[in-house]
Design an enzyme around this catalytic site. Sequence first.
Site, PDB file in Angstrom:
ATOM      1  N   ASP A  73       0.826  -1.211   0.000  1.00  0.00           N
ATOM      2  CA  ASP A  73       0.000   0.000   0.000  1.00  0.00           C
ATOM      3  C   ASP A  73       0.857   1.257   0.000  1.00  0.00           C
ATOM      4  OD1 ASP A  73      -1.988  -1.833   0.267  1.00  0.00           O
ATOM      5  OD2 ASP A  73      -2.805  -1.041   2.132  1.00  0.00           O
ATOM      6  N   LEU A  85       1.010   3.187   7.934  1.00  0.00           N
ATOM      7  CA  LEU A  85       0.770   1.877   7.301  1.00  0.00           C
ATOM      8  C   LEU A  85       1.696   0.786   7.841  1.00  0.00           C
ATOM      9  CD1 LEU A  85       0.474   3.009   3.547  1.00  0.00           C
ATOM     10  CD2 LEU A  85      -1.256   3.080   5.340  1.00  0.00           C
ATOM     11  N   ALA A 120       3.314  -2.101   9.727  1.00  0.00           N
ATOM     12  CA  ALA A 120       2.776  -3.138  10.625  1.00  0.00           C
ATOM     13  C   ALA A 120       3.428  -4.478  10.320  1.00  0.00           C
ATOM     14  CB  ALA A 120       1.263  -3.282  10.417  1.00  0.00           C
ATOM     15  N   TYR A 142       5.687  -9.452  19.597  1.00  0.00           N
ATOM     16  CA  TYR A 142       6.272  -8.539  18.608  1.00  0.00           C
ATOM     17  C   TYR A 142       5.163  -7.863  17.789  1.00  0.00           C
ATOM     18  CZ  TYR A 142       8.668  -6.969  14.406  1.00  0.00           C
ATOM     19  OH  TYR A 142       9.119  -6.205  13.371  1.00  0.00           O
ATOM     20  N   SER A 161      -8.172  -2.544   9.992  1.00  0.00           N
ATOM     21  CA  SER A 161      -8.357  -3.739   9.162  1.00  0.00           C
ATOM     22  C   SER A 161      -9.689  -4.434   9.427  1.00  0.00           C
ATOM     23  CB  SER A 161      -7.220  -4.720   9.462  1.00  0.00           C
ATOM     24  OG  SER A 161      -7.505  -5.989   8.929  1.00  0.00           O
ATOM     25  N   GLU A 213      -9.943  -7.413   9.652  1.00  0.00           N
ATOM     26  CA  GLU A 213      -9.651  -8.521  10.580  1.00  0.00           C
ATOM     27  C   GLU A 213     -10.213  -8.241  11.962  1.00  0.00           C
ATOM     28  OE1 GLU A 213      -7.778 -11.674  10.700  1.00  0.00           O
ATOM     29  OE2 GLU A 213      -8.523 -11.529   8.665  1.00  0.00           O
ATOM     30  N   TYR A 239      -2.802 -10.374  15.595  1.00  0.00           N
ATOM     31  CA  TYR A 239      -2.788  -9.249  14.649  1.00  0.00           C
ATOM     32  C   TYR A 239      -4.075  -8.432  14.776  1.00  0.00           C
ATOM     33  CZ  TYR A 239      -3.380  -6.784  10.197  1.00  0.00           C
ATOM     34  OH  TYR A 239      -3.622  -5.823   9.237  1.00  0.00           O
ATOM     35  N   HIS A 250      -7.058  -6.238   0.233  1.00  0.00           N
ATOM     36  CA  HIS A 250      -6.809  -5.671  -1.095  1.00  0.00           C
ATOM     37  C   HIS A 250      -5.453  -6.142  -1.584  1.00  0.00           C
ATOM     38  CE1 HIS A 250      -5.940  -2.805   2.106  1.00  0.00           C
ATOM     39  NE2 HIS A 250      -4.877  -2.442   1.396  1.00  0.00           N
ATOM     40  N   ARG A 292       1.559  -7.446  -3.948  1.00  0.00           N
ATOM     41  CA  ARG A 292       1.213  -8.106  -2.691  1.00  0.00           C
ATOM     42  C   ARG A 292       2.359  -9.020  -2.274  1.00  0.00           C
ATOM     43  NH1 ARG A 292      -1.634  -7.960   1.999  1.00  0.00           N
ATOM     44  NH2 ARG A 292      -3.663  -8.955   1.831  1.00  0.00           N
TER      45      ARG A 292
HETATM   46  P1  NAP Z   1       2.862  -4.873   3.874  1.00  0.00           P
HETATM   47  O1  NAP Z   1       3.041  -5.013   2.395  1.00  0.00           O
HETATM   48  O2  NAP Z   1       3.141  -6.027   4.774  1.00  0.00           O
HETATM   49  O3  NAP Z   1       3.774  -3.634   4.338  1.00  0.00           O
HETATM   50  C1  NAP Z   1       4.053  -3.393   5.689  1.00  0.00           C
HETATM   51  C2  NAP Z   1       5.034  -2.239   5.781  1.00  0.00           C
HETATM   52  O4  NAP Z   1       5.338  -2.007   7.164  1.00  0.00           O
HETATM   53  C3  NAP Z   1       6.379  -2.505   5.085  1.00  0.00           C
HETATM   54  O5  NAP Z   1       6.834  -1.302   4.510  1.00  0.00           O
HETATM   55  C4  NAP Z   1       7.271  -2.902   6.250  1.00  0.00           C
HETATM   56  O6  NAP Z   1       8.635  -2.671   6.029  1.00  0.00           O
HETATM   57  C5  NAP Z   1       6.748  -1.950   7.314  1.00  0.00           C
HETATM   58  N1  NAP Z   1       7.121  -2.363   8.662  1.00  0.00           N
HETATM   59  C6  NAP Z   1       6.900  -3.563   9.255  1.00  0.00           C
HETATM   60  N2  NAP Z   1       7.386  -3.564  10.497  1.00  0.00           N
HETATM   61  C7  NAP Z   1       7.950  -2.344  10.699  1.00  0.00           C
HETATM   62  C8  NAP Z   1       8.632  -1.748  11.780  1.00  0.00           C
HETATM   63  N3  NAP Z   1       8.851  -2.405  12.924  1.00  0.00           N
HETATM   64  N4  NAP Z   1       9.093  -0.470  11.641  1.00  0.00           N
HETATM   65  C9  NAP Z   1       8.877   0.200  10.489  1.00  0.00           C
HETATM   66  N5  NAP Z   1       8.240  -0.312   9.426  1.00  0.00           N
HETATM   67  C10 NAP Z   1       7.784  -1.579   9.536  1.00  0.00           C
HETATM   68  O7  NAP Z   1       1.380  -4.372   4.214  1.00  0.00           O
HETATM   69  P2  NAP Z   1       0.274  -3.723   3.245  1.00  0.00           P
HETATM   70  O8  NAP Z   1      -0.516  -4.815   2.632  1.00  0.00           O
HETATM   71  O9  NAP Z   1       0.915  -2.691   2.401  1.00  0.00           O
HETATM   72  O10 NAP Z   1      -0.689  -3.041   4.326  1.00  0.00           O
HETATM   73  C11 NAP Z   1      -0.454  -1.709   4.793  1.00  0.00           C
HETATM   74  C12 NAP Z   1      -1.126  -1.531   6.140  1.00  0.00           C
HETATM   75  O11 NAP Z   1      -2.524  -1.770   6.016  1.00  0.00           O
HETATM   76  C13 NAP Z   1      -0.662  -2.486   7.233  1.00  0.00           C
HETATM   77  O12 NAP Z   1      -0.750  -1.796   8.461  1.00  0.00           O
HETATM   78  C14 NAP Z   1      -1.681  -3.607   7.212  1.00  0.00           C
HETATM   79  O13 NAP Z   1      -1.746  -4.244   8.449  1.00  0.00           O
HETATM   80  C15 NAP Z   1      -2.925  -2.814   6.896  1.00  0.00           C
HETATM   81  N6  NAP Z   1      -3.985  -3.526   6.161  1.00  0.00           N
HETATM   82  C16 NAP Z   1      -3.705  -4.215   5.040  1.00  0.00           C
HETATM   83  C17 NAP Z   1      -4.727  -4.825   4.332  1.00  0.00           C
HETATM   84  C18 NAP Z   1      -4.478  -5.563   3.045  1.00  0.00           C
HETATM   85  O14 NAP Z   1      -5.351  -6.316   2.617  1.00  0.00           O
HETATM   86  N7  NAP Z   1      -3.355  -5.338   2.390  1.00  0.00           N
HETATM   87  C19 NAP Z   1      -6.059  -4.710   4.796  1.00  0.00           C
HETATM   88  C20 NAP Z   1      -6.308  -3.982   5.952  1.00  0.00           C
HETATM   89  C21 NAP Z   1      -5.262  -3.373   6.635  1.00  0.00           C
HETATM   90  P3  NAP Z   1       9.576  -3.781   5.280  1.00  0.00           P
HETATM   91  O15 NAP Z   1       9.331  -3.593   3.812  1.00  0.00           O
HETATM   92  O16 NAP Z   1      10.928  -3.405   5.727  1.00  0.00           O
HETATM   93  O17 NAP Z   1       9.114  -5.126   5.782  1.00  0.00           O
HETATM   94  O1  F7E Z   2      -5.274 -15.188   4.049  1.00  0.00           O
HETATM   95  C1  F7E Z   2      -6.515 -18.613   3.866  1.00  0.00           C
HETATM   96  C2  F7E Z   2      -6.271 -18.041   5.242  1.00  0.00           C
HETATM   97  O2  F7E Z   2      -2.962 -14.420   4.538  1.00  0.00           O
HETATM   98  C3  F7E Z   2      -6.564 -15.144   3.476  1.00  0.00           C
HETATM   99  C4  F7E Z   2      -3.651  -9.121   5.559  1.00  0.00           C
HETATM  100  O3  F7E Z   2      -3.388  -8.138   4.593  1.00  0.00           O
HETATM  101  O4  F7E Z   2      -5.978  -9.137   5.010  1.00  0.00           O
HETATM  102  C5  F7E Z   2      -4.834  -9.964   5.117  1.00  0.00           C
HETATM  103  O5  F7E Z   2      -5.046 -10.989   6.059  1.00  0.00           O
HETATM  104  C6  F7E Z   2      -7.299 -16.443   3.773  1.00  0.00           C
HETATM  105  C7  F7E Z   2      -7.240 -16.873   5.240  1.00  0.00           C
HETATM  106  O6  F7E Z   2      -4.871 -12.734   4.312  1.00  0.00           O
HETATM  107  C8  F7E Z   2      -3.457 -20.207   2.774  1.00  0.00           C
HETATM  108  O7  F7E Z   2      -6.508 -18.997   6.266  1.00  0.00           O
HETATM  109  C9  F7E Z   2      -5.569 -20.718   2.879  1.00  0.00           C
HETATM  110  O8  F7E Z   2      -8.513 -17.306   5.635  1.00  0.00           O
HETATM  111  O9  F7E Z   2      -4.010 -13.839   2.311  1.00  0.00           O
HETATM  112  P1  F7E Z   2      -4.177 -14.055   3.748  1.00  0.00           P
HETATM  113  P2  F7E Z   2      -5.646 -12.415   5.664  1.00  0.00           P
HETATM  114  O10 F7E Z   2      -5.306 -13.353   6.753  1.00  0.00           O
HETATM  115  O11 F7E Z   2      -7.100 -12.295   5.317  1.00  0.00           O
HETATM  116  C10 F7E Z   2      -6.372  -8.469   6.222  1.00  0.00           C
HETATM  117  C11 F7E Z   2      -7.572  -7.595   5.912  1.00  0.00           C
HETATM  118  C12 F7E Z   2      -5.259  -7.748   6.863  1.00  0.00           C
HETATM  119  O12 F7E Z   2      -5.456  -6.719   7.507  1.00  0.00           O
HETATM  120  C13 F7E Z   2      -3.943  -8.439   6.896  1.00  0.00           C
HETATM  121  O13 F7E Z   2      -2.885  -7.501   7.136  1.00  0.00           O
HETATM  122  O14 F7E Z   2      -6.663 -17.471   3.031  1.00  0.00           O
HETATM  123  N1  F7E Z   2      -5.424 -19.453   3.354  1.00  0.00           N
HETATM  124  N2  F7E Z   2      -4.367 -21.218   2.525  1.00  0.00           N
HETATM  125  C14 F7E Z   2      -4.129 -19.104   3.286  1.00  0.00           C
HETATM  126  N3  F7E Z   2      -3.515 -17.961   3.613  1.00  0.00           N
HETATM  127  C15 F7E Z   2      -2.168 -17.899   3.413  1.00  0.00           C
HETATM  128  N4  F7E Z   2      -1.505 -16.743   3.708  1.00  0.00           N
HETATM  129  N5  F7E Z   2      -1.460 -18.974   2.919  1.00  0.00           N
HETATM  130  C16 F7E Z   2      -2.057 -20.148   2.576  1.00  0.00           C
HETATM  131  O15 F7E Z   2      -1.408 -21.075   2.131  1.00  0.00           O
END
Ligand code: NAP
Ligand code: F7E
Length: 345
Positions: A14, A86, A88, A101, A131, A133, A154, A184, A189
């Site tokens: 993101d 962002l 996390a 952690y 989120s 979640e 989380y 998303h 990703r």
């Molecule tokens: P992501 O790809 O996992 O990116 C996480 C970012 O946080 C990376 O830049 C990572 O740095 C940085 N980070 C992790 N630990 C850190 C620390 N201790 N100090 C400083 N930076 C740190 O996540 P994303 O999918 O872009 O999501 C962005 C945010 O939205 C997150 O907070 C996530 O939980 C939240 N979110 C995501 C989704 C989704 O579906 N993608 C949905 C709802 C909420 P590195 O590159 O060095 O690891």
């Molecule tokens: O899992 C199932 C798993 O890890 C989606 C993060 O961005 O969205 C994300 O969290 C589903 C789950 O995403 C595998 O059990 C099956 O039900 O892609 P995921 P997540 O857990 O929904 C939310 C909104 C966030 O905020 C989070 O930061 O898929 N699943 N088999 C699997 N998941 C993974 N990772 N790997 C598998 O092999």
Amino acid sequence: MSKRALITGVTGQDGSYLAELLIDRGYQVHGVIRRASTFNTSRVDHLYRDPHDGDPSLVLHHGEITDGSRLTSLLAQIRPDEVYHLAAQSHVRVSFDEPVYTSDVTGLGTVRLLEAIRGAGVDCRFYQASSSEMFGAAPPPQSETTPFHPRSPYAAAKAYGYWITRNYRESYGLYAVNGILFNHESPRRGSTFVTRKIAIAAVRIKLGLQDSVHLGNLDAVRDWGYAPEYVEAMWRMLQQDEPDDYVVATGTALSVRRFAEYAFERVGLDWREHVRFDPRYVRPTEVDALVGDATKAREKLGWTARVHGRELANIMVDAELSALRGGLVEQRRPSEPVTAGVTEW
Ligand code: NAP
Ligand code: F7E
């Protein structure tokens, strides 16, 4: 004077799309990156310009979300107009292995940053990456009024981030918002999230680079949208007259099984011949179904998702195909350990 934005987590999926959007809109973007022994900026390298060539639109600063004093000094130095938080530990399965952690980074990280804003006396707007979640076991459709029932460390950490953001809004009058974003995805990703893992596997199997992929719970239902559209919603939340919290979602329900079916179909394969079950990917507590009701975002922000399920699968598979054909994707199998003993969830 252009506006200044600070993004924590700028190297993530993101963060990189948001940096692009803000630079396009004339912002100077300041991103916080972690110091690592290998480069971790591949998602934003295309935005980086040598500062010797003029005023850069992207400025990167080393920083850790666990280091409050560093956050305060960064805020005092940059004095941003908008802060997008962002950063996390964002992997749900990993949060069961590293709950303390995850609580520290994903939960307490938010209050550290809010305190840094107060401590540095900066007048800015604040976005918290909340989120879906947090809804966890609450049945769909979920909206801004659905009670939270977190099902992972989380999710519990994100619920804390949500409430502390609201508390700073109510206590100190800070313009602070929660974007409650449903899943998303995109070609950027992380490769251990299920959609990208499936897209990579489908393409590699098609090209004869691997035979199968191991997954966990195929019955889980998610509301998968397209990340570049979701960062637009983040920006809009900070441009309103009053701060508020918004659900951002497509409203479309899809199972992991169905996503796999779409992805494999895109390359002319039958998923049933290549997907294997591995209990290691099953979580101690699962979130069965997340499907968002984004009516408020549509009515107040004028935001609607355009890309839904099958089209998203196609975008991700097509990107994998062209990257792999172009030799840009690493050859490592996604289901293989990264390093000895560490499972790639
Ligand atoms: P992501 O790809 O996992 O990116 C996480 C970012 O946080 C990376 O830049 C990572 O740095 C940085 N980070 C992790 N630990 C850190 C620390 N201790 N100090 C400083 N930076 C740190 O996540 P994303 O999918 O872009 O999501 C962005 C945010 O939205 C997150 O907070 C996530 O939980 C939240 N979110 C995501 C989704 C989704 O579906 N993608 C949905 C709802 C909420 P590195 O590159 O060095 O690891
Ligand atoms: O899992 C199932 C798993 O890890 C989606 C993060 O961005 O969205 C994300 O969290 C589903 C789950 O995403 C595998 O059990 C099956 O039900 O892609 P995921 P997540 O857990 O929904 C939310 C909104 C966030 O905020 C989070 O930061 O898929 N699943 N088999 C699997 N998941 C993974 N990772 N790997 C598998 O092999």
